[in-house]
Design an enzyme around this catalytic site. Structure first.
Site: not given
Lengths: 295, 197
Positions: A25, A82, A154, A166, A215, A236-237
Site C-alpha cells: 500500500d 481500490k 489496519g 487456514r 495484519g 497495507g499499513s
C-alpha cells in the site's frame, strides 16, 4: 487466431507474475518509489492506509484519479487501486485510467450491501477479499482473476490472516479426499458455484492466484503466510506506519522469497526499528471488523 | 519422455511454480534456486516471468549475478518475459541485468495490463515438437519487446508486424511471452534439448 485482449487467462496471468512477491500500500508517489526500490512486485495506490481509515472513520472511497496517475507515472511495476464493494462506476473510472488491477475492497465503505461488481464486464482484472472458500469462489464466479484472504486490515495483528488462510486452504485440502457425489452438498453449504467447487477439487488449489492480506506487519508474518501456502502477500499499513519503511519493506520482500530459510529470516528481522503500533483484533468490537464486509 | 536432466528454476519471485510443473511433466528433475550454491549440478536454468526489478534486486542482494553469468557461459538458460529482460544486455533503463544475451529489450512495450493479449504465431524453430505443428499460442502479459538482436543472437519468432518475440543465442533462449501459462510445452522441449546438448 486474431489477437485477443482481456481473456480470463490474460487477467489471471498478471496475478501469476506477482506470485512470490509483496504488494505494498502506498499513499504518495514517493512511497511508491520506496516500495519499488525495496523490491515490491506491485503497489496499491490509495489515499489513506487502512490503519488511518480505521482511525479516521467516515466514508472511505476510491482515491483521487490524479494521485493514482501520479503513482502510475512514477513506477514501472504494476499499479493497483481500490474501489468500494459493488461500486462499478468507480471501477469504470479506474479502467479508463488504465490501472493494472482493481481491488474491490472491504477496506473501503461498501456501496452495495447485497451485490458485488460483475467483473466479467471489465477489461481490467480484479482482486477480491475472502474469509473462506465459499466467498472466494463466489468472487471468482463474478469474474475475479485473483483472490486475497482478508485478514483484518489496519491492525498489524496477523491472527485473522492466519484464520482465513487456514480456512480457505483447509477446505481445499478437505475437498481433495471428498467423493464427487458429496460436492453438490458442499457447494450448497459453502454457497459456492458448483462448477468452481469441482474445478477446485480437480486442480487441488483455487482456480486463481491467492495472496494473504490484513495484519501482516513483520518479515516473520510474511513468511508465516507463505509457509501456510499462500502465493504472496499484501502489506497495507505495516510498512509505511512503521519506524523505517524502506528497511522494513525490503526485509518483508526478502522474507517472502526466503520464507523457508530461518537463518535469512533472522538476518532480515534484525534492527528494523519500530513496527506499526498495532491493535489486537480481540479488542475491536465485532461490528467494527472490516473483514465481515462482503457477501 | 525426456531422460533425466536436472533443471533449476530461479525462485526469487514470479511464476516459477508454473515452469517447474511444466518441466516436471516433461520428465526433468526440477530444483528451486534462491541462493548461488543451489546452481551446483544443474544442466539448465529457467528465469521465470515476474517483476524484473524485484528479481534483479534479490539476485544482486544474494550474490547471484556473477554465478548466473558464469552459468550462462556453458549451460542452457531460458528466460520468459521478466526472465528475457534479465538475460538481455540492455533494457533501456537502469536495473540489474545479466547481460549475457545480445538483445535489447523495451519493458512494457505493448502498454499496461489492459493491453495484455494472447495470439497464435507460427514458430519454425519448434517444428516437429508437437503433432501436426499447430501455431504456438502466445500469452503476453505487460510484455517486453525484443527491439533488436545483434552479435550471435538470432530472432526465432516475430508477430505479423515484424516485432520480435523470441530469440536464441547458443544455449540461451528468450521469449517475451509465457508458454508456462498457456500450456504449450514446445519451448520447454526446445530448452530441454539445449540443456542436454
Amino acid at each position: 487466431m486474431e489477437k485477443q485482449v482481456a481473456t480470463f487467462e490474460v487477467k489471471k496471468g498478471l496475478a501469476q507474475m506477482l506470485k512470490g512477491g509483496v504488494i505494498m500500500d502506498v499513499v504518495t508517489a514517493e512511497h511508491a518509489r520506496i516500495a519499488e526500490n525495496a523490491g515490491a512486485a506491485a503497489v496499491m495506490a490509495l489515499e489513506r492506509v487502512p490503519a488511518d481509515i480505521r482511525a479516521h472513520g467516515g466514508v472511505a472511497r476510491m482515491s483521487d484519479p490524479g494521485l493514482i496517475e501520479e503513482i502510475m507515472n512514477t513506477v514501472s511495476i504494476p499499479v493497483m487501486a481500490k474501489v468500494r464493494i459493488g461500486h462499478f462506476v468507480e471501477a469504470q473510472i479506474l479502467e479508463s485510467l488504465g490501472v493494472d488491477y482493481v481491488d474491490e475492497s472491504e477496506v473501503l465503505t461498501p456501496a452495495d450491501e447485497a451485490n458485488h461488481i460483475n467483473k466479467h464486464d471489465f477489461k481490467i482484472p480484479f482482486v477480491c477479499g475472502c474469509r473462506n472458500l465459499g466467498e472466494a469462489l463466489r468472487r471468482v464466479g463474478e469474474g475475479a482473476a485473483m483472490i486475497r484472504t482478508k485478514g483484518e486490515a489496519g491492525t498489524g495483528d496477523v491472527v485473522e490472516a492466519v484464520r482465513h488462510a487456514r480456512t480457505v486452504l483447509g477446505t481445499v485440502r478437505k475437498l481433495q479426499t471428498m467423493p464427487d457425489e458429496e460436492l453438490m452438498a458442499l457447494a450448497k453449504e459453502l454457497g459456492a458455484p458448483f462448477e468452481l467447487v469441482k474445478e477446485t477439487k480437480e486442480l487441488g488449489r483455487l482456480p486463481v492466484v491467492n495472496f494473504a492480506a490484513g495484519g501482516i506487519a513483520t518479515p516473520a508474518d510474511a513468511a508465516l503466510m507463505m509457509q501456510l501456502g499462500v502465493d504472496g502477500v499484501f502489506v497495507g499499513s505495516g510498512i509505511f506506519k512503521s519506524g523505517d519503511p524502506a528497511r522494513r519493506a525490503e526485509a518483508i520482500v526478502k522474507a517472502t522469497t526466503h520464507y523457508n530459510n530461518a537463518k535469512i529470516l533472522a538476518e532480515v528481522s534484525r534492527n528494523l526499528g519500530e513496527p506499526m503500533v498495532g491493535r489486537q483484533v480481540t479488542d475491536i468490537p465485532k461490528e467494527d471488523l472490516i473483514a465481515q464486509r462482503g457477501w | 519422455m525426456i531422460s533425466s536432466t536436472t533443471i533449476g528454476v530461479l525462485a526469487l519471485q514470479g511464476d516459477f511454480a508454473e515452469h517447474a510443473s511444466m518441466l516436471a511433466r516433461l520428465g526433468a528433475q526440477v530444483r528451486e534456486v534462491r541462493l548461488p550454491e543451489e546452481l551446483e549440478g544443474l544442466d539448465g536454468l529457467v528465469l521465470p516471468g515476474g517483476e524484473s526489478t524485484t528479481i534483479g534486486k534479490l539476485a544482486t542482494d544474494y550474490g547471484l549475478m556473477e554465478p548466473l553469468r558464469k552459468f550462462g557461459q556453458t549451460k542452457a538458460i531460458y528466460g520468459t518475459c521478466a526472465g528475457a529482460i534479465f538475460l538481455s544486455k540492455d533494457a533501456e533503463r537502469k536495473q540489474p541485468l545479466l547481460g549475457v544475451m545480445d538483445i535489447t529489450v523495451e519493458r512494457n512495450a505493448y502498454g499496461r495490463q489492459v493491453e495484455s493479449f494472447d495470439v497464435e504465431v507460427d514458430v519454425p524453430a519448434v517444428k516437429g515438437l508437437a503433432p501436426g505443428d499447430p501455431p504456438v499460442r502466445a500469452v503476453f502479459i505487460r510484455a517486453p519487446l525484443i527491439k533488436s538482436v545483434s552479435g550471435d543472437a538470432e530472432a526465432l519468432a516475430s508477430l505479423p508486424d515484424g516485432r520480435i518475440i523470441a530469440a536464441q543465442q547458443g544455449k540461451l533462449l528468450a521469449t517475451a511471452f509465457h508458454p508456462e501459462i498457456s500450456g504449450d510445452d514446445r519451448f520447454h522441449r526446445l530448452f530441454l534439448n539445449l540443456a542436454k546438448s
